[in-house]
Design a protein around this motif. Sequence first.
Motif, PDB file in Angstrom:
ATOM      1  N   SER B   9       1.057  -1.276  -0.021  1.00  0.00           N
ATOM      2  CA  SER B   9      -0.016   0.027   0.021  1.00  0.00           C
ATOM      3  C   SER B   9       0.943   1.280  -0.245  1.00  0.00           C
ATOM      4  CB  SER B   9      -0.889   0.050   1.325  1.00  0.00           C
ATOM      5  OG  SER B   9      -0.367  -0.192   2.454  1.00  0.00           O
ATOM      6  N   ASN B  10       2.242   1.116   0.267  1.00  0.00           N
ATOM      7  CA  ASN B  10       2.863   2.432   0.209  1.00  0.00           C
ATOM      8  C   ASN B  10       4.147   1.978  -0.063  1.00  0.00           C
ATOM      9  OD1 ASN B  10       1.433   4.711   1.493  1.00  0.00           O
ATOM     10  ND2 ASN B  10       0.984   3.203   3.005  1.00  0.00           N
ATOM     11  N   ARG B  11       5.342   2.811   0.110  1.00  0.00           N
ATOM     12  CA  ARG B  11       6.583   2.576  -0.199  1.00  0.00           C
ATOM     13  C   ARG B  11       7.229   1.323   0.045  1.00  0.00           C
ATOM     14  NH1 ARG B  11      11.414   5.672  -1.885  1.00  0.00           N
ATOM     15  NH2 ARG B  11      12.491   3.870  -2.778  1.00  0.00           N
ATOM     16  N   GLY B  67      -3.633   4.193   0.978  1.00  0.00           N
ATOM     17  CA  GLY B  67      -2.324   4.266   0.532  1.00  0.00           C
ATOM     18  C   GLY B  67      -2.175   4.735  -0.999  1.00  0.00           C
ATOM     19  N   SER B  68      -0.974   4.364  -1.349  1.00  0.00           N
ATOM     20  CA  SER B  68      -0.553   4.819  -2.932  1.00  0.00           C
ATOM     21  C   SER B  68      -1.820   3.900  -3.866  1.00  0.00           C
ATOM     22  CB  SER B  68       0.767   4.480  -3.310  1.00  0.00           C
ATOM     23  OG  SER B  68       0.708   4.003  -4.556  1.00  0.00           O
ATOM     24  N   SER B  95      -4.659  -0.713   5.940  1.00  0.00           N
ATOM     25  CA  SER B  95      -3.024  -0.549   5.734  1.00  0.00           C
ATOM     26  C   SER B  95      -2.763   0.198   7.112  1.00  0.00           C
ATOM     27  CB  SER B  95      -2.898   0.263   4.774  1.00  0.00           C
ATOM     28  OG  SER B  95      -3.476   0.057   3.457  1.00  0.00           O
ATOM     29  N   PHE B 115      -0.319   8.325   6.945  1.00  0.00           N
ATOM     30  CA  PHE B 115       0.251   8.310   5.514  1.00  0.00           C
ATOM     31  C   PHE B 115       0.103   9.802   5.077  1.00  0.00           C
ATOM     32  CE2 PHE B 115      -1.450   3.740   5.072  1.00  0.00           C
ATOM     33  CZ  PHE B 115      -0.635   3.168   5.778  1.00  0.00           C
ATOM     34  N   ASP B 163       5.867   8.798   7.491  1.00  0.00           N
ATOM     35  CA  ASP B 163       5.550  10.185   7.107  1.00  0.00           C
ATOM     36  C   ASP B 163       5.271  11.210   8.334  1.00  0.00           C
ATOM     37  OD1 ASP B 163       5.695   9.204   4.571  1.00  0.00           O
ATOM     38  OD2 ASP B 163       3.475   9.006   4.420  1.00  0.00           O
TER      39      ASP B 163
END
Lengths: 343, 242
Positions: B9-11, B67-68, B95, B115, B163
């Motif tokens: 969901s993220n980096r 997330g992303s 997430s 996030f 973050d």
Amino acid sequence: MNEKKDTIILAFESSCDETSVALVRNGAQVLAQSTATQIQSHQRFGGVVPEVASRHHIEQIIGCLDDVFQQTGLGYTDLAAVAVTYGPGLVGALLVGVSAVKAVAFAHNLPLVPVNHMAGHIYAARYTAPIEFPAMALLVSGGHTELVYMPQENDYQIIGETRDDACGEAFDKIGRVLGINYPAGKEIDELAHQGKDTFNFPRAMEKEDNYDFSFSGLKSAFINTVHHADQIGTKLSHADLAASFEQSVVDVLAEKTVRALHNFPVKQLILAGGVAANSGLRTRLEKECAQIQGVDLLEAPLKYCGDNAAMIGAAGYVGFKHGNRAGMTLNAEPGLEFPWLSV
Amino acid sequence: MKILAIDTSNRPLSVALLEDQTLLAENTTTVSKNHSVTLMPAIEEIFKQSQLKPEEIDRVVVAQGPGSYTGLRIGVTTAKTLAYSLNKELVGVSSLAVLAKGVQADAKTLLVPVFDARRDNVFAGGYMWDDGQLKNVLPDQHISFSKLCKQIMGKEVCFIGADVAKFANQLKELMAGQDYRIAPAESAVPRAFNLGTLGLLKEAENVNDFVPRYLRITQAESQWLKRNPQEGKKHGPYVKKY
Ligand SMILES: [Zn+2]
């Protein structure tokens, strides 16, 4: 159960605004296909919005996959391989098909065949008749306009392409000026049949000694003509505007294609892509091919002109036979292109 | 129950195989530049390490968002398709909850995983430990960081996530005089082991209908709704099958 005398390929297509899954036998017969089109969603915005498209793909992909198994009663053990469009297209949209196909390949230990979307469009014509080599393909769609030379099977070389707008893009843009909803191709084609080429719009690059196209000048000329008439308060015939526009497009496409056919002796000219459904273009190329000895025009069935997974299954079958394989690192390649002709 | 857990969901990228509460194998990295390239090889690797075959799992658990958008779609499409084609259960977990699960705290502490959502906005939720269970007490939301701080004032707050550092200056201002801390760095990376244990007890989802929880409609749609306020939900359907 299938004894694997046949090569059955499960194919995925999600490069733009159609989610499509198909089961194809021996690259020549569609056993089942399920397609979800998002046109009505993107009509809200006057064109495809990538993030919206990606979201729809993920909503639809399993339903389409399930449909083709339900319709045929086939299972994973009947499959020889899986195939997927990995480019060109919208990256977020492509990623849904690519992620799904890799999951299926991993779960059932199946070979994975990566397919160039444009090879798919060309192989849609396989559902009309077998392709014979050498062949030439004129690919015209909302995202692409190119001439592709195929000296032999599984060998694709670009000899010319558009320098600016894709052909289908030009249709959509002038459609907007005429108040026609995206995608405008079909309606403009119908309108063109009721009018005459009275405006004589420019034929860009028609006489230039190459196989490249340009449609932005035509588009500007069209828009200027309409705006000028609006300013002085005259009403122009939409039918004549459409006929003039279509005639200019058809002239340029036909001229360059005929030149290519004279310089590259081929057995077939394949007309492919969404704009291949245009009746003016079909009629013209039929006439031109009739005058060139030894060249047959091969057109994709109308129902496979737009984006679909059946065409990816047909092209995937050819790639499969020739050993094209991808691993679990396969990524979407939004800018994927055939190589240019090596001279 | 054998579980495959996936968080893209993220980096960071994290995948794990679990047997009930026990971790069999996990692969967690923060260097993946492209989850589309790295996810399946990471999954292959943990299956190899634990000598399991794909068909031996019982359930796929995926970090469903927020997330992303692209990261979520890679994880969710992979999870959906694995669950569908292996005929296994599918479960989605927040997430943000995955991050909260990585921090042990007393029953008074409000865990706030965050996030960055750009332009001073965040995705955030509120979680508390209650009798050994992680409870969601403030729904996951897309919100400006200052509004978030207003919502959690007066509580004992523990912010979680890589973050949070981006909001360090605003934190000092907005939470001045408040009782808050930031969770240690090792809890800032989501671990699929925690995701898997959270997904162990949840009810299975309908695989076909399962989509990421973006928590935001697209910009194009929000602008369209502004221009067409009367249309709302009556418009559509947007997708037609043939
Ligand atoms: Zn296409």
